[in-house]
Design an enzyme around this catalytic site. Structure first.
Site, PDB file in Angstrom:
ATOM      1  CE  LYS A  90      -5.995   1.964  -0.372  1.00 39.19           C
ATOM      2  NZ  LYS A  90      -6.365   2.054   1.005  1.00 39.19           N
ATOM      3  CE  LYS A  94      -3.472   2.491   2.655  1.00 41.74           C
ATOM      4  NZ  LYS A  94      -4.491   2.430   3.707  1.00 41.74           N
TER       5      LYS A  94
END
Ligand code: PBG
Length: 340
Positions: free
Chosen positions: A265, A212
């Site tokens: 992400k 992330k």
């Protein structure tokens, strides 16, 4: 063998032909639909920077899940807007927390839906960071109430793990099927796995937000979830967007700690990371098409600069083509309708 023997256009002449040789397909089964649950009843408040996305009270969330499930979307992921925030994220792990309530209602009222719980502390912390904040000694003399300067505070790793683990167990107890930690503290997958097992939830899978990145594309989400850090930013725990090899390391560590599924992400700006993760790891791979990706498409479409549906589907197919099996997307319902 080159032209004129080789003519790739031969297979593009009709839609039937194109469809026959199509390499990648979208199906609603791939979609995970993010929802923002808030207190109250009958609340359906549109997020300013995410047209078509709402803060939903539990009763409205149930309706939304029922509709998505009816369109073939198998799963939702829940984010919570608590009544109050504090310095230990009570709202994240309270038995009657907003996500716990929503999960119980959804699981009892919608048949056969997979409820994921995003595990993070930022929405529940008064300071908006994803872990416990400790001011360093030099900031203690600062004017009362003044936000500490970057060098003067620290997001404490190991103490935050306990709260993340407690949150995960509480969500599992409320009926959440899959635990999805998005905080980026080191060691959280292992800590959550151990806590779930100890509480008897050894069959509850973990989908880790493994790679992330500290991304500007989360802007609209922070409005939707009211989780903007009150000082500083998330760069001391989320990843540097420039780092590909470190993303592979982050994923490898989460796999070692017991992640059942992994996530990259954001999605579209990180398709290279998705493709490499698909190549190197054999766990189910998800990608999160985040709020800013959604907002950009909606904004351009509202200006008639792009064809919304076409760009929506193209963005989703690009993420699949890169190698993600599952896509967390605010387009889940609309894309499923187009696929029907
Ligand atoms: C919580 C969290 C965020 C997102 C998912 N979980 C925000 C952040 O890290 O600041 C972003 C999702 C999106 O932008 O759609 N930490």
């Amino acid at each position: 063998m080159a032209f004129p023997v080789n003519r790739p256009r031969r297979l593009r002449r009709t839609e039937t032909l194109r469809s026959m040789v199509r390499e990648t397909r979208l199906t609603p089964e791939a979609f995970i639909y993010p929802l923002f649950v808030c207190p109250g009843t009958g609340v359906r408040k549109e997020v300013r920077s995410m047209p078509g996305v709402f803060n939903l009270s539990v009763d409205e969330a149930v309706k939304e899940v029922r509709e998505a499930r009816g369109l073939g979307v198998p799963s939702v992921i829940l984010f919570g807007l608590p009544e109050t925030k504090d310095e230990v994220a009570t709202g994240a792990w309270a038995e009657d927390g907003i996500v716990q309530k929503a999960a119980r209602a959804i699981k009892s009222e919608v048949r056969d839906v997979i409820v994921m719980g995003d595990v993070c502390l930022c929405e529940y912390m008064s300071h908006g960071h994803c872990g416990i904040v400790k001011a360093s000694p030099q900031s203690l003399g600062a004017a009362a109430g003044a936000p500490p300067a970057p060098a003067e505070y620290e997001i404490v790793n190991d103490a935050s793990l306990e709260l993340l683990a407690r949150t995960s167990v509480s969500l599992a107890r409320a009926g959440v099927d899959i635990i999805a930690p998005s905080d980026m503290m080191d060691g959280r997958v292992g800590a959550i796995r151990a806590a779930l097992d100890k509480a008897g939830y050894e069959s509850t899978p973990i989908l880790s937000y493994a790679a992330k990145f500290a991304s500007g594309f989360y802007g609209p989400f922070r409005e939707a979830a009211d989780s903007t850090p009150q000082f500083g930013d998330r760069r001391s725990y989320q990843m540097d967007p420039a780092n590909f090899r470190e993303a592979m390391l982050e994923i490898a560590l989460d796999v070692e700690e017991g992640a059942d599924m992994i996530m990259v992400k954001p999605a579209m700006p990180y398709l290279d990371v998705i493709a490499a993760a698909r190549e190197r790891f054999d766990l189910p791979l998800a990608a999160y098409q985040v709020s800013g990706e959604y907002a950009m498409i909606e904004a351009a479409a509202r200006n008639n600069w792009i064809d919304r549906d076409r760009v929506m589907m193209e963005s989703l197919i690009s993420i699949r083509r890169a190698g993600a099996s599952m896509i967390l997307t605010y387009f889940a319902k609309d894309a499923a309708k187009l696929l029907a």
